[in-house]
Motif scaffolding. Structure first.
Motif, PDB file in Angstrom:
ATOM      1  N   ILE A  69      -0.864   8.795  12.010  1.00  0.00           N
ATOM      2  CA  ILE A  69       0.196   9.583  12.562  1.00  0.00           C
ATOM      3  C   ILE A  69       1.074  10.275  11.157  1.00  0.00           C
ATOM      4  CG2 ILE A  69       2.749   9.868  13.607  1.00  0.00           C
ATOM      5  CD1 ILE A  69       1.804   8.259  15.573  1.00  0.00           C
ATOM      6  N   ALA A  70       1.106   9.479  10.272  1.00  0.00           N
ATOM      7  CA  ALA A  70       2.028  10.146   8.998  1.00  0.00           C
ATOM      8  C   ALA A  70       1.029  11.054   8.331  1.00  0.00           C
ATOM      9  CB  ALA A  70       2.359   8.878   8.233  1.00  0.00           C
ATOM     10  N   ARG A  71      -0.097  11.004   8.380  1.00  0.00           N
ATOM     11  CA  ARG A  71      -1.072  11.830   7.605  1.00  0.00           C
ATOM     12  C   ARG A  71      -1.529  13.011   8.120  1.00  0.00           C
ATOM     13  NH1 ARG A  71      -3.754   6.011   5.899  1.00  0.00           N
ATOM     14  NH2 ARG A  71      -2.436   5.629   4.120  1.00  0.00           N
ATOM     15  N   GLY A  76       5.795  12.341  12.299  1.00  0.00           N
ATOM     16  CA  GLY A  76       4.892  10.986  12.079  1.00  0.00           C
ATOM     17  C   GLY A  76       5.406  10.387  10.970  1.00  0.00           C
ATOM     18  N   ILE A  77       5.755  10.873   9.798  1.00  0.00           N
ATOM     19  CA  ILE A  77       6.427  10.249   8.816  1.00  0.00           C
ATOM     20  C   ILE A  77       7.630   9.518   9.080  1.00  0.00           C
ATOM     21  CG2 ILE A  77       7.383  10.599   6.299  1.00  0.00           C
ATOM     22  CD1 ILE A  77       5.180  12.497   5.707  1.00  0.00           C
ATOM     23  N   VAL A  78       8.393  10.180   9.940  1.00  0.00           N
ATOM     24  CA  VAL A  78       9.624   9.597  10.373  1.00  0.00           C
ATOM     25  C   VAL A  78       9.169   8.036  11.087  1.00  0.00           C
ATOM     26  CG1 VAL A  78      11.557   9.665  12.157  1.00  0.00           C
ATOM     27  CG2 VAL A  78      10.969  11.758  10.564  1.00  0.00           C
ATOM     28  N   GLU A  83       4.168  22.245   6.384  1.00  0.00           N
ATOM     29  CA  GLU A  83       3.833  21.786   5.389  1.00  0.00           C
ATOM     30  C   GLU A  83       2.593  22.604   4.960  1.00  0.00           C
ATOM     31  OE1 GLU A  83       3.769  18.023   2.893  1.00  0.00           O
ATOM     32  OE2 GLU A  83       2.064  17.638   4.023  1.00  0.00           O
ATOM     33  N   LEU A 105       6.995   6.437  10.391  1.00  0.00           N
ATOM     34  CA  LEU A 105       6.589   5.444   9.362  1.00  0.00           C
ATOM     35  C   LEU A 105       7.817   4.863   8.808  1.00  0.00           C
ATOM     36  CD1 LEU A 105       3.578   4.488   9.029  1.00  0.00           C
ATOM     37  CD2 LEU A 105       3.795   5.885   6.841  1.00  0.00           C
ATOM     38  N   PHE A 142       6.396  16.697   2.983  1.00  0.00           N
ATOM     39  CA  PHE A 142       7.294  16.908   3.942  1.00  0.00           C
ATOM     40  C   PHE A 142       7.537  16.080   5.003  1.00  0.00           C
ATOM     41  CE2 PHE A 142       7.942  19.561   7.859  1.00  0.00           C
ATOM     42  CZ  PHE A 142       9.017  20.203   7.710  1.00  0.00           C
ATOM     43  N   VAL A 188       0.014   3.364  13.252  1.00  0.00           N
ATOM     44  CA  VAL A 188       1.054   4.418  12.788  1.00  0.00           C
ATOM     45  C   VAL A 188       0.532   5.231  11.531  1.00  0.00           C
ATOM     46  CG1 VAL A 188       3.494   4.676  11.954  1.00  0.00           C
ATOM     47  CG2 VAL A 188       2.593   2.624  13.737  1.00  0.00           C
ATOM     48  N   GLU A 200       0.790  -1.134   0.023  1.00  0.00           N
ATOM     49  CA  GLU A 200       0.020  -0.012   0.067  1.00  0.00           C
ATOM     50  C   GLU A 200       0.947   1.246  -0.285  1.00  0.00           C
ATOM     51  OE1 GLU A 200      -3.493   2.070   3.023  1.00  0.00           O
ATOM     52  OE2 GLU A 200      -2.383   0.134   3.431  1.00  0.00           O
ATOM     53  N   MET A 201       0.460   2.262  -0.878  1.00  0.00           N
ATOM     54  CA  MET A 201       1.172   3.509  -0.760  1.00  0.00           C
ATOM     55  C   MET A 201       0.803   4.405   0.409  1.00  0.00           C
ATOM     56  SD  MET A 201       1.771   6.834  -1.662  1.00  0.00           S
ATOM     57  CE  MET A 201       0.633   7.318  -2.902  1.00  0.00           C
ATOM     58  N   ILE A 202       1.644   4.707   1.128  1.00  0.00           N
ATOM     59  CA  ILE A 202       1.102   5.315   2.459  1.00  0.00           C
ATOM     60  C   ILE A 202       1.327   6.998   2.322  1.00  0.00           C
ATOM     61  CG2 ILE A 202       1.386   5.427   5.164  1.00  0.00           C
ATOM     62  CD1 ILE A 202       0.533   2.584   3.859  1.00  0.00           C
ATOM     63  N   VAL A 203       2.315   7.363   1.601  1.00  0.00           N
ATOM     64  CA  VAL A 203       2.779   8.687   1.754  1.00  0.00           C
ATOM     65  C   VAL A 203       3.500   9.049   0.346  1.00  0.00           C
ATOM     66  CG1 VAL A 203       4.074  10.694   2.998  1.00  0.00           C
ATOM     67  CG2 VAL A 203       3.325   8.561   4.268  1.00  0.00           C
TER      68      VAL A 203
END
Lengths: 416, 416
Positions: B378-380, A165-167, B409, A169, A161, B375, A153-156
């Motif tokens: 959080i990324a979104r 939260g992306i860190v 962002e 992931l 940026f 998780v 699945e494509m998440i981000v």
């Protein structure tokens, strides 16, 4: 003396479009995860495994086979024997038999043979046994493999940026390094015979250079490295030399001052000598109507006004989105909201007006003295009110557009 | 096996109060202006001179004595002779006589004898003379000494976050160095037998440590240095040793995991062994109800939940304001706004609920899958919706409180 030339103003939207249209990503690089905060993701982040990657217990409790609980009630309590005990990170080696259970903690993998979890508060424990008074459904109280994210699945998306939260992931998927957009190197050149260095003594007719340090801080806020050039007096040849040098050393050059039609405003002549493509040299906005953007080769020349407020606004409106696009970002425009104007703003707005403002909660008020040469309002605001051109004055209570300028600073009272 | 103890939950507001009440500024230091962005001002910034510090022209034009313009009209044009010509930064050595003028550029000091400025567009020039068709008031078209700021005026209070506008002001007043609050050094210790290092291969029952890198990024966002401790398995003595070591090396320690009432949750026992003062160990909130904060000596122990979403929220709600107060900041709480809920949220809220959300313009929507162990949300998200405890579900269109989590962002379309 020069003859004033008529300039054709473009709308703010058109100016923003012309600037960002020309910006290209300048490349990507690989950085350690610990240095990835604030960078722009160069590749989409795709789940490389299910999350969770095994079915686990979301509670402290007992793993059972739900079938064994069939018919349980207050009058017909069913008893289980605890045959193993695991915490998160452990895997039970036991295969549970009829009416057997594994005591397990939040996050622990569901043992083989189990398909439900009895929470502690749903059980009455006695030594190594416990009883329950209700039947459990298959998958009851489970955190199922893949329920959060599915492998593939494509998440981000690329262009995002990288925030904390992306860190998280990236860490989840084992990315010790991250491919991110390269940061441009930006030159800053403040022009004006009136400018003194910050640490110089004041002198008649002179002021200290505040635009250069301010832009450096605007770049620092974006995490972008910069190179400061010595303040240039209003002398055409000397200034041209500095600009030529800067163009070889940076990905884009921000100048302040010298872009208007005054007798010593040499930037227009410099653009001509460089053969630069002037994207616009007048914008239907206040402050900053003389803001000019030109491109020579791949390099941007941002000609910001020398007035501090206009300079600040020009950076946020035009420089910021261009730099973000150069880094490959997809959300390049200032975040915005709408808010209730807290006081009257009686002036008419022949052109789109940007007013330094203090935004709090759902209201916004001008940050005070609001001439384009004011420094004090810059220091006080955290946002820009945008009043469209062609509008009359606004009254307290009107809903207005607000651009948010970084909410690093919060509020001084807790109200929730 | 441990016996579960009953914990007394406190409200979120009470928890925030207990945390921030104990925080003290840890000292100040002097940094170069170029490194001051993002720091907290330790002393109020007071104007050390008027701004502007001399009366100047806000336009390109001609400086005149307004008395000479008396009676000017379309039928009675008055003519002036240009006797000098200065740009910004220059000071005219001429004292103007009757119907004499100095041609001057924006920012130039008003010459002696002049008390008004005729803008170019208000004059008809011919060689070294020009005529005007209206009378000018004393002080017309002037930027008066001190109109922006008065010498001695307090402009920015101590405790302010130094953003680019404040940098501009510091430069204006010649501050090559700035006294700022010291930054605490923060330790990060992730606990849990299930945790693998980020670059490790997955193994049954194990997950990679995402909370540690996430907190590091949350600290990086605040510009705060940190020290990472090796992930600790759920073993009391080893974990206690690491905590003791961290307490000697840092100003505060953030742990993740181990604060609940599970069989291997050793943080409560560690607080006891350290003789730490537990400020609270249960908060009436979701997620993160087990969040614990303790103090030993001057050092904070933040015991955040091991669930990523709860961990994230615990940091922003409790750690962030404490750290800001340690740096001397006065606006320590997350910036907030209100927004229209874009979709139904039917769940009831027995406790105050914090939902990761995407805020854009004036609307807000949950960022997706919203369990505390998620998780992906959080990324979104870029914000937290706050739904007060004791409320039922919310419907699309309801106005809700939103905490903003850093608006680094922006948005992907320009709409103004």
């Amino acid at each position: 003396m020069k003859v004033e030339k008529t300039r054709t103003p473009v709308t703010v939207a058109e100016a923003v479009f012309r600037v960002t249209e020309r910006a290209c990503r300048i490349g990507t690089e690989r950085v350690p995860l610990a240095e990835s905060y604030g960078r722009i993701l160069a590749e989409p982040l795709t789940a490389t495994h299910d999350v969770p990657h095994f079915t686990r217990s979301p509670y402290d409790g007992y793993a059972i086979a739900s079938a064994d609980s069939a018919g349980a009630s207050g009058n017909n309590r069913i008893s289980f024997t605890v045959v193993d005990h695991i915490g998160a990170g452990a895997v039970s080696q036991v295969v549970i038999g009829p009416c057997e259970a594994v005591r397990l903690m939040t996050g622990a993998a569901l043992p083989p043979g189990a398909d439900a979890v009895v929470m502690f508060e749903q059980a009455t424990a006695a030594g190594h046994t416990f009883t329950i008074r209700k039947a459990f459904e298959p998958q009851e109280n489970l955190s199922l493999q893949g329920e959060d994210m599915r492998s593939g699945e494509m998440i981000v998306p690329a262009g995002s940026f990288i925030h904390p939260g992306i860190v998280a992931l990236l860490a989840t998927f084992g990315c010790g390094y991250v491919q991110v957009g390269k940061r441009p190197v930006v030159g800053i050149l403040s022009t004006g015979t009136e400018l003194l260095e910050v640490t110089a003594q004041l002198a008649p007719g002179k002021i200290r250079n505040s635009n250069g340090p301010m832009i450096a801080a605007q770049l620092a806020r974006m995490g972008i490295p910069y190179r400061l050039y010595d303040t240039a007096a209003d002398q055409l040849e000397a200034c041209l030399l500095t600009v030529r040098k800067a163009l070889t050393e940076t990905d884009c050059l921000i100048t302040t001052g010298g872009v208007s039609v005054g007798d010593y405003d040499y930037l227009p002549e410099i653009y001509k000598r460089l053969g630069a493509d002037v994207l616009f040299n007048k914008v239907a906005m206040r402050p900053g109507s003389v803001t000019t953007v030109a491109v020579t080769g791949d390099t941007y020349l941002f000609g910001l006004s020398g007035n501090p407020s206009a300079c600040f606004t020009g950076f946020e409106l035009f420089v910021r989105p261009a730099l973000l696009k150069m880094m490959g970002a997809d959300k390049i425009y200032l975040p915005r909201t709408t808010a209730v104007l807290a006081e009257d703003f009686p002036k008419a707005n022949p052109f789109t007006r940007f007013i330094r403002a203090v935004h709090d909660r759902s209201s916004v008020r001008p940050a005070g003295f609001n001439k384009s040469n004011a420094v004090s309002s810059i220091a006080r605001g955290n946002s820009l009110i945008v009043l469209p051109g062609g509008t009359r004055g606004y009254a307290a209570g009107d809903l207005v557009d607000v651009l948010l300028l970084g909410v690093e600073e919060g509020t001084d009272e807790w109200v929730l």
